[in-house]
Design a protein around this motif. Structure first.
Motif, short mmCIF file in Angstrom:
data_model
loop_
_atom_site.label_atom_id
_atom_site.label_comp_id
_atom_site.label_asym_id
_atom_site.label_seq_id
_atom_site.Cartn_x
_atom_site.Cartn_y
_atom_site.Cartn_z
N ALA A 38 -21.75 -30.62 -63.59
CA ALA A 38 -20.94 -30.50 -64.81
C ALA A 38 -21.74 -29.94 -65.97
O ALA A 38 -21.24 -29.10 -66.74
CB ALA A 38 -20.35 -31.86 -65.19
N ALA A 39 -22.99 -30.35 -66.13
CA ALA A 39 -23.80 -29.89 -67.26
C ALA A 39 -24.11 -28.40 -67.12
O ALA A 39 -24.02 -27.64 -68.09
CB ALA A 39 -25.09 -30.70 -67.36
N ASP A 42 -20.94 -26.40 -67.84
CA ASP A 42 -20.64 -26.32 -69.27
C ASP A 42 -21.52 -25.28 -69.95
O ASP A 42 -21.07 -24.55 -70.85
CB ASP A 42 -20.85 -27.68 -69.93
N GLU A 43 -22.78 -25.19 -69.53
CA GLU A 43 -23.67 -24.19 -70.10
C GLU A 43 -23.20 -22.79 -69.73
O GLU A 43 -23.18 -21.87 -70.57
CB GLU A 43 -25.10 -24.41 -69.61
N ARG A 45 -20.19 -21.85 -69.00
CA ARG A 45 -18.95 -21.53 -69.71
C ARG A 45 -19.22 -21.12 -71.15
O ARG A 45 -18.58 -20.20 -71.68
CB ARG A 45 -18.01 -22.74 -69.68
N ALA A 46 -20.19 -21.77 -71.78
CA ALA A 46 -20.56 -21.39 -73.15
C ALA A 46 -21.16 -19.99 -73.18
O ALA A 46 -20.90 -19.21 -74.10
CB ALA A 46 -21.55 -22.41 -73.72
N ARG A 72 -13.29 -24.43 -61.10
CA ARG A 72 -13.85 -25.23 -62.20
C ARG A 72 -13.30 -24.77 -63.55
O ARG A 72 -13.20 -25.54 -64.49
CB ARG A 72 -15.39 -25.13 -62.21
#
Length: 294
Positions: A38-39, A42-43, A45-46, A72
């Motif tokens: 997940a971490a 998220d990176e 996606r940013a 995802r």
């Protein structure tokens, strides 16, 4: 609706910006691992929001892992004409070889499936087989294209809307009855010429080769004589669509087997260069369901 700019992404990955306006290559990254962390996701996606298209090499993913990564971001969508892999719904096989029909849908600047009421969020595209040379893909930053329009043009187009059609593009080569059935199932969609990105708040020039005409141009403010509408409105639409061809807004990627591109379909266009015949080019794409432009 409150829109906040994304936080600047962390730097777990080795990221090389490829042009001044769009695109980055991400190294030291295993996308199969990202899909289950997940971490890391998220990176990633940013980074996607920041660079609009991300590139990766040497990604030895299975089709299931490819689909899992794309999911995802959100649910996947099929394509009504191209179809998808029966074992992996939503994974479209774009295979160009000597047995393929001479279709030229990709080699125009376009934003995927804007003929839908809810065009895709984005796509994850993997190269299965590439030509020894040629077959590149170009992506375009359409937020930058809008930002650099003359102010007079921005004022002219701000409230305009355009019609987008699958019938006039994919349907054009079909027999009349089949084309009518396609239109009945996927009627033309109407979108703002300038959309707002739902996450970054950027204003984006949102017309492409699926756009057929401006639907609300013929008003007293715009039309004094008939020529102001025909060809005036089509001339304006053609000018807006042509902004995607400006090199300053582009990045060009040379494919190799197992390389991957992930792009934000809301803020970009792309063009698949078909210069490689009789070589073979095989790609697999997972398109992600998006939202309605505003």
């Amino acid at each position: 609706m409150t829109i906040t700019a994304p936080n600047r992404p962390r730097t777990t990955f080795d990221v090389e910006q490829l042009t001044c306006t769009i695109g980055a290559e991400v190294r030291d990254c295993d996308l199969a691992e990202v899909a289950s962390d997940a971490a890391l996701f998220d990176e990633l996606r940013a980074l996607l929001l920041q660079h609009k298209v991300l590139f990766f090499r040497d990604q030895h993913m299975t089709r299931a892992q490819h689909v899992g990564l794309a999911e995802r971001f959100g649910p996947l969508e099929d394509h009504p004409v191209v179809g998808s892999d029966p074992d992996h719904p939503g994974l479209v096989q774009i295979y160009k070889d000597l047995d393929s029909p001479p279709e030229h849908f990709e080699n125009s600047y376009h934003c995927d499936a804007t003929w839908r009421e809810n065009p895709p969020f984005g796509c994850v595209l993997r190269c299965v087989e590439s030509p020894p040379v040629g077959g590149d893909t170009i992506w375009v930053n359409m937020a930058e294209a809008y930002r650099r329009l003359p102010q007079s043009v921005k004022e002219r187009v701000r409230d305009l809307r355009a019609r987008h059609s699958i019938e006039a593009t994919f349907g054009a080569r079909m027999p009349a009855e089949q084309r009518a059935a396609l239109h009945a199932k996927y009627p033309d969609a109407e979108h703002p010429v300038v959309r707002t990105h739902p996450e970054t708040g950027e204003e984006i020039l949102f017309v492409n080769s699926f756009a057929t005409h401006l639907v609300n141009y013929h008003t007293a403010d715009n039309v004094r004589f008939g020529i102001d509408y025909a060809p005036g409105a089509s001339d304006l639409l053609r000018y807006l669509i042509s902004q995607a061809t400006i090199p300053e807004y582009q990045v060009r990627w040379r494919w190799t087997p197992n390389s991957v591109a992930i792009w934000d379909n809301r803020s970009t266009q792309h063009y698949a260069v078909q210069d490689y015949w009789p070589a073979v080019r095989k790609m697999e794409r997972a398109g992600i369901v998006g939202d309605r432009p505003f």
